[in-house]
Scaffold this motif. Structure first.
Motif, PDB file in Angstrom:
ATOM      1  N   PHE A  69       3.284  40.496  14.452  1.00 18.59           N
ATOM      2  CA  PHE A  69       3.995  39.768  13.398  1.00 18.59           C
ATOM      3  C   PHE A  69       4.418  40.677  12.247  1.00 18.59           C
ATOM      4  O   PHE A  69       4.757  40.184  11.166  1.00 18.59           O
ATOM      5  N   SER A  70       4.426  41.985  12.461  1.00 15.54           N
ATOM      6  CA  SER A  70       4.752  42.914  11.375  1.00 15.54           C
ATOM      7  C   SER A  70       6.160  42.675  10.822  1.00 15.54           C
ATOM      8  O   SER A  70       6.379  42.738   9.608  1.00 15.54           O
ATOM      9  N   ASN A  71       7.115  42.406  11.697  1.00 15.27           N
ATOM     10  CA  ASN A  71       8.485  42.157  11.235  1.00 15.27           C
ATOM     11  C   ASN A  71       8.568  40.905  10.365  1.00 15.27           C
ATOM     12  O   ASN A  71       9.289  40.877   9.365  1.00 15.27           O
ATOM     13  N   TYR A  72       7.839  39.870  10.744  1.00 16.94           N
ATOM     14  CA  TYR A  72       7.857  38.634   9.973  1.00 16.94           C
ATOM     15  C   TYR A  72       7.151  38.814   8.635  1.00 16.94           C
ATOM     16  O   TYR A  72       7.581  38.248   7.613  1.00 16.94           O
ATOM     17  N   ILE A  73       6.064  39.586   8.624  1.00 18.59           N
ATOM     18  CA  ILE A  73       5.365  39.866   7.363  1.00 18.59           C
ATOM     19  C   ILE A  73       6.270  40.674   6.440  1.00 18.59           C
ATOM     20  O   ILE A  73       6.363  40.406   5.225  1.00 18.59           O
ATOM     21  N   ARG A  74       6.948  41.661   7.007  1.00 14.11           N
ATOM     22  CA  ARG A  74       7.889  42.462   6.219  1.00 14.11           C
ATOM     23  C   ARG A  74       9.009  41.587   5.662  1.00 14.11           C
ATOM     24  O   ARG A  74       9.413  41.745   4.497  1.00 14.11           O
ATOM     25  N   LEU A  75       9.489  40.672   6.457  1.00 18.92           N
ATOM     26  CA  LEU A  75      10.583  39.798   6.038  1.00 18.92           C
ATOM     27  C   LEU A  75      10.177  38.909   4.868  1.00 18.92           C
ATOM     28  O   LEU A  75      10.932  38.755   3.896  1.00 18.92           O
ATOM     29  N   LEU A  76       8.988  38.333   4.943  1.00 16.93           N
ATOM     30  CA  LEU A  76       8.560  37.361   3.950  1.00 16.93           C
ATOM     31  C   LEU A  76       7.959  37.991   2.698  1.00 16.93           C
ATOM     32  O   LEU A  76       8.051  37.419   1.604  1.00 16.93           O
ATOM     33  N   LEU A  77       7.365  39.177   2.826  1.00 17.50           N
ATOM     34  CA  LEU A  77       6.625  39.750   1.693  1.00 17.50           C
ATOM     35  C   LEU A  77       7.253  41.007   1.098  1.00 17.50           C
ATOM     36  O   LEU A  77       7.079  41.262  -0.098  1.00 17.50           O
ATOM     37  N   ASP A  78       7.961  41.780   1.892  1.00 13.96           N
ATOM     38  CA  ASP A  78       8.434  43.086   1.417  1.00 13.96           C
ATOM     39  C   ASP A  78       9.942  43.190   1.227  1.00 13.96           C
ATOM     40  O   ASP A  78      10.399  44.048   0.466  1.00 13.96           O
ATOM     41  N   ASP A  79      10.711  42.375   1.909  1.00 10.61           N
ATOM     42  CA  ASP A  79      12.174  42.521   1.894  1.00 10.61           C
ATOM     43  C   ASP A  79      12.766  41.662   0.775  1.00 10.61           C
ATOM     44  O   ASP A  79      12.978  40.453   0.936  1.00 10.61           O
ATOM     45  N   GLN A  80      13.054  42.290  -0.356  1.00  7.58           N
ATOM     46  CA  GLN A  80      13.630  41.565  -1.489  1.00  7.58           C
ATOM     47  C   GLN A  80      15.092  41.194  -1.241  1.00  7.58           C
ATOM     48  O   GLN A  80      15.579  40.190  -1.750  1.00  7.58           O
ATOM     49  N   ILE A  81      15.785  42.009  -0.478  1.00 10.75           N
ATOM     50  CA  ILE A  81      17.195  41.716  -0.199  1.00 10.75           C
ATOM     51  C   ILE A  81      17.316  40.445   0.638  1.00 10.75           C
ATOM     52  O   ILE A  81      18.295  39.697   0.502  1.00 10.75           O
ATOM     53  N   PHE A  82      16.310  40.169   1.483  1.00 14.01           N
ATOM     54  CA  PHE A  82      16.358  38.963   2.298  1.00 14.01           C
ATOM     55  C   PHE A  82      16.450  37.710   1.433  1.00 14.01           C
ATOM     56  O   PHE A  82      17.144  36.747   1.783  1.00 14.01           O
ATOM     57  N   LEU A  83      15.755  37.708   0.304  1.00 12.74           N
ATOM     58  CA  LEU A  83      15.818  36.547  -0.592  1.00 12.74           C
ATOM     59  C   LEU A  83      17.230  36.345  -1.121  1.00 12.74           C
ATOM     60  O   LEU A  83      17.707  35.210  -1.261  1.00 12.74           O
ATOM     61  N   THR A  84      17.927  37.453  -1.397  1.00 16.71           N
ATOM     62  CA  THR A  84      19.303  37.362  -1.882  1.00 16.71           C
ATOM     63  C   THR A  84      20.234  36.810  -0.815  1.00 16.71           C
ATOM     64  O   THR A  84      21.023  35.893  -1.066  1.00 16.71           O
ATOM     65  N   VAL A  85      20.140  37.368   0.400  1.00 14.05           N
ATOM     66  CA  VAL A  85      21.036  36.909   1.464  1.00 14.05           C
ATOM     67  C   VAL A  85      20.671  35.495   1.920  1.00 14.05           C
ATOM     68  O   VAL A  85      21.549  34.730   2.343  1.00 14.05           O
ATOM     69  N   LEU A  86      19.397  35.123   1.834  1.00 15.45           N
ATOM     70  CA  LEU A  86      18.999  33.751   2.151  1.00 15.45           C
ATOM     71  C   LEU A  86      19.615  32.778   1.158  1.00 15.45           C
ATOM     72  O   LEU A  86      20.146  31.723   1.547  1.00 15.45           O
ATOM     73  N   LYS A  87      19.556  33.126  -0.131  1.00  9.60           N
ATOM     74  CA  LYS A  87      20.181  32.277  -1.154  1.00  9.60           C
ATOM     75  C   LYS A  87      21.675  32.152  -0.902  1.00  9.60           C
ATOM     76  O   LYS A  87      22.234  31.049  -0.963  1.00  9.60           O
ATOM     77  N   ASN A  88      22.340  33.273  -0.609  1.00  7.24           N
ATOM     78  CA  ASN A  88      23.775  33.226  -0.350  1.00  7.24           C
ATOM     79  C   ASN A  88      24.100  32.390   0.885  1.00  7.24           C
ATOM     80  O   ASN A  88      25.093  31.654   0.912  1.00  7.24           O
ATOM     81  N   THR A  89      23.255  32.501   1.916  1.00  6.25           N
ATOM     82  CA  THR A  89      23.468  31.720   3.133  1.00  6.25           C
ATOM     83  C   THR A  89      23.380  30.227   2.841  1.00  6.25           C
ATOM     84  O   THR A  89      24.209  29.437   3.321  1.00  6.25           O
ATOM     85  N   LEU A  90      22.383  29.830   2.056  1.00 10.07           N
ATOM     86  CA  LEU A  90      22.234  28.417   1.711  1.00 10.07           C
ATOM     87  C   LEU A  90      23.375  27.941   0.820  1.00 10.07           C
ATOM     88  O   LEU A  90      23.834  26.795   0.944  1.00 10.07           O
ATOM     89  N   VAL A  91      23.862  28.824  -0.055  1.00  8.56           N
ATOM     90  CA  VAL A  91      25.015  28.469  -0.891  1.00  8.56           C
ATOM     91  C   VAL A  91      26.236  28.224  -0.011  1.00  8.56           C
ATOM     92  O   VAL A  91      26.962  27.232  -0.185  1.00  8.56           O
ATOM     93  N   PHE A  92      26.476  29.126   0.935  1.00 10.98           N
ATOM     94  CA  PHE A  92      27.604  28.936   1.856  1.00 10.98           C
ATOM     95  C   PHE A  92      27.450  27.635   2.635  1.00 10.98           C
ATOM     96  O   PHE A  92      28.417  26.889   2.817  1.00 10.98           O
ATOM     97  N   ALA A  93      26.235  27.373   3.122  1.00 11.35           N
ATOM     98  CA  ALA A  93      26.023  26.213   3.981  1.00 11.35           C
ATOM     99  C   ALA A  93      26.176  24.901   3.225  1.00 11.35           C
ATOM    100  O   ALA A  93      26.813  23.967   3.715  1.00 11.35           O
ATOM    101  N   PHE A  94      25.609  24.828   2.018  1.00 13.92           N
ATOM    102  CA  PHE A  94      25.564  23.549   1.309  1.00 13.92           C
ATOM    103  C   PHE A  94      26.689  23.370   0.297  1.00 13.92           C
ATOM    104  O   PHE A  94      26.743  22.340  -0.379  1.00 13.92           O
ATOM    105  N   ILE A  95      27.566  24.362   0.181  1.00 12.40           N
ATOM    106  CA  ILE A  95      28.774  24.199  -0.634  1.00 12.40           C
ATOM    107  C   ILE A  95      30.002  24.138   0.261  1.00 12.40           C
ATOM    108  O   ILE A  95      30.744  23.155   0.254  1.00 12.40           O
ATOM    109  N   THR A  96      30.218  25.184   1.049  1.00  7.08           N
ATOM    110  CA  THR A  96      31.407  25.178   1.911  1.00  7.08           C
ATOM    111  C   THR A  96      31.277  24.154   3.032  1.00  7.08           C
ATOM    112  O   THR A  96      32.287  23.562   3.449  1.00  7.08           O
ATOM    113  N   GLY A  97      30.055  23.939   3.541  1.00 10.01           N
ATOM    114  CA  GLY A  97      29.877  22.980   4.631  1.00 10.01           C
ATOM    115  C   GLY A  97      30.307  21.571   4.255  1.00 10.01           C
ATOM    116  O   GLY A  97      31.234  21.017   4.859  1.00 10.01           O
TER     117      GLY A  97
END
Length: 312
Positions: A69-97
């Motif tokens: 589960f190292s990749n998942y731990i890295r994704l949730l705890l260490d990857d700060q950019i993931f939070l940015t792209v996750l926010k952008n993804t949700l913005v695209f989904a719940f605004i443009t959708g």
């Protein structure tokens, strides 16, 4: 208490009937077989492979190495950019959708009122951007950050700004620009399904509605049209949601790859970044699995809400 256990003779008869039914419908299975084989190869198998590779470290040159589960731990705890792209993804989904969904339905409703030739022309006008390959060039010219950009030239001409704005290179504006472009490009399969849905409604329903007290077009839309188009509305919702979560090409072509500070990137472009630029395929598969789960959950919730409201 009665004994409900089937006798051996009855079970033998039932088995023979089932075999006979399968044999009689063999032509249906044969016709389905090519699609099912292709669906398994190009959809099911890649999904299963991504899930398996998400637990590995894989650079596409050496054999995958299991890391748990190292990749998942890295994704949730260490990857700060993931939070940015996750926010952008949700913005695209719940605004443009939702915006694209409502606009597609309303435009299809208005276009349906025209005669067949005019209806075909307007349908082509709104659907054509999804087919054009170099349509992004127009938007890069409109939002160009110099004096030659159409938007800057117009704003400066009427005195709204004194100097040109770098709409795409500035992290404050790039997400808004990409949202506008995506909404304009979103009249795809869902839009066509709405057009087809309006054509399939029986006109006698509107006549019966007028007898029952329907007084205007908005009441026709609410009480007759929308309930009659439940399958098309469900299909359009799934297509719009899937398209909104999977936005990547418009971001690469208009905003750059990646955008400055990842301000306009989504999980889709982040997957491409890790998979094709950094060659960290194991981590890219982890991102893909997370995006897949988000899409499944969102589709499930929205489908249940639509089914409940349409059935009511």
């Amino acid at each position: 208490m009665t004994n409900t256990k089937k006798s051996p003779e009855l079970e033998t008869v039932l088995v023979k009937k089932k075999k006979k039914a399968h044999w009689e419908t063999r032509s249906s299975y044969m016709m389905m077989a090519p699609f099912m084989v292709l669906f398994f190869i190009f959809t099911i198998l890649p999904i299963l492979s991504s899930i398996a590779l998400s637990f590995t470290s894989f650079d596409m040159l050496q054999k995958p190495r299991f890391v748990g589960f190292s990749n998942y731990i890295r994704l949730l705890l260490d990857d700060q950019i993931f939070l940015t792209v996750l926010k952008n993804t949700l913005v695209f989904a719940f605004i443009t959708g939702p915006i694209s969904y409502v606009l597609s339905f309303l435009l299809a409703w208005m276009i349906n009122e025209y005669k067949p030739l005019a209806r075909s022309i307007w349908t082509l006008i709104f659907y054509a951007p999804t087919l054009a390959g170099n349509i992004f060039f127009i938007w890069t010219v409109i939002f160009s950050g110099d004096y030659y950009g159409f938007l800057n030239a117009w704003l400066m001409k009427f005195g709204f700004i004194k100097e040109p704005i770098d709409w795409i290179g500035n992290s404050e504006y790039v997400l808004g620009v990409l949202l506008c472009v995506q909404i304009w490009l979103s009249f795809g399969a869902g839009f066509l399904s709405f057009i087809a849905g309006f054509q399939s409604i029986d006109n006698s329903l509107y006549e019966a509605g007028r007898i029952d007290g329907v007084k205007n077009r908005w009441q026709e839309l609410w009480y007759i049209t929308i309930p009659s188009m439940a399958p098309q509305l469900m299909f359009g919702a799934v297509m719009q949601i899937s398209g909104s979560f999977g936005v990547s090409e418009v971001i690469k072509q208009v905003g750059g790859f990646p955008t400055r500070g990842y301000a306009g990137d989504t999980i889709g472009t982040y997957i491409i970044d890790y998979g094709t630029v950094r060659f960290e395929m194991g981590y890219a598969c982890t991102l893909s699995v997370v995006l897949f789960l988000i899409m499944i959950l969102t589709n499930s919730v929205i489908t249940k809400l639509l089914r409940k409201n349409l059935n009511d």
